[in-house]
Design an enzyme around this catalytic site. Sequence first.
Site, mmCIF file in Angstrom:
data_model
loop_
_atom_site.group_PDB
_atom_site.id
_atom_site.type_symbol
_atom_site.label_atom_id
_atom_site.label_comp_id
_atom_site.label_asym_id
_atom_site.label_seq_id
_atom_site.Cartn_x
_atom_site.Cartn_y
_atom_site.Cartn_z
ATOM 1 N N HIS A 3 3.537 -2.465 3.339
ATOM 2 C CA HIS A 3 3.316 -0.850 3.086
ATOM 3 C C HIS A 3 4.836 -0.413 2.505
ATOM 4 O O HIS A 3 5.780 -0.575 3.177
ATOM 5 C CB HIS A 3 2.911 -0.018 4.379
ATOM 6 C CG HIS A 3 1.625 -0.505 4.835
ATOM 7 N ND1 HIS A 3 1.508 -1.718 5.467
ATOM 8 C CD2 HIS A 3 0.379 0.074 4.625
ATOM 9 C CE1 HIS A 3 0.223 -1.626 5.654
ATOM 10 N NE2 HIS A 3 -0.451 -0.914 4.936
ATOM 11 N N ASP A 9 0.889 -1.339 0.028
ATOM 12 C CA ASP A 9 -0.002 -0.003 0.030
ATOM 13 C C ASP A 9 0.875 1.198 0.247
ATOM 14 O O ASP A 9 1.823 1.397 0.625
ATOM 15 C CB ASP A 9 -0.890 -0.015 1.388
ATOM 16 C CG ASP A 9 -2.104 -1.019 1.220
ATOM 17 O OD1 ASP A 9 -2.061 -1.623 -0.115
ATOM 18 O OD2 ASP A 9 -2.861 -1.081 2.105
#
Length: 260
Positions: free
Chosen positions: A209, A62
């Site tokens: 992430h 992400d």
Amino acid sequence: MSAEKKKKWRNRGILALAFAAALAGSFQYISTYTTVSGNVNGKEMPICSVETEEKKVALTFDAAWGNDDTARILDILEKHHVRATFFMTGGWVEKYPEDVQAIKEAGHDLANHGETHRSMTGLSRKEVKQEVLSVHEKVLELAGVEMRLFRAPYDNYDDDVIRNIQACGYYPIQWSVDSLDWKDYGVENIIETVLGSAELKNGAIILLHNGAKYTADALDGLLTELEKKEYQMVPVSKLIYKKGYYLDAAGRQLKKNQKR
């Protein structure tokens, strides 16, 4: 703001409106692309993993805030010949266009994480579409890529959110293995959390992430350990079934007539 920049943003706005108008209410368009069956006992589900006999998992990142480690992450992925999926917000795309291009050129999936990283639950149909289509238009203009994978921020979704994401021509994608890298517990914790997950199996979708503190430091070791377990790491677009599928209560995607 300069006249040239105003013109650029005015043109971008016109393109976005035209794109939204083309998709709004066009369920025939969606059905020809996705052939979705995400309803489980009356509840709409995203794809969280895939039932497959192949020893494949998908690595996902992400991208919503920082950018310090993106180039390093791409280098490590290239070292291991791994292609991953990057779910990007509209703000991140605007702020780091060179990195969006680099991700594309390296052969990774470009995927949608919403314009503003808002929780999608409670938003109107119009607001959900704006969150999805605004990023879609930016990436289409910047990189020439028609994204088809959407991840709801904060893992927040309900029936309306899933249906509205699908109405934009997208596959809703979440995950089955959370690395917990966002908790900043350290390198070893990231590796141990992924490897120790009961959901680390064929068809798993792993959440990471690009802006978490220890992710880049942990990535080389994590990929090495996954390779030792003989997993092939592929982008989400190469893992999921595009049509003729259904989901179980855990969001695991199965092909029709596929036995577990």
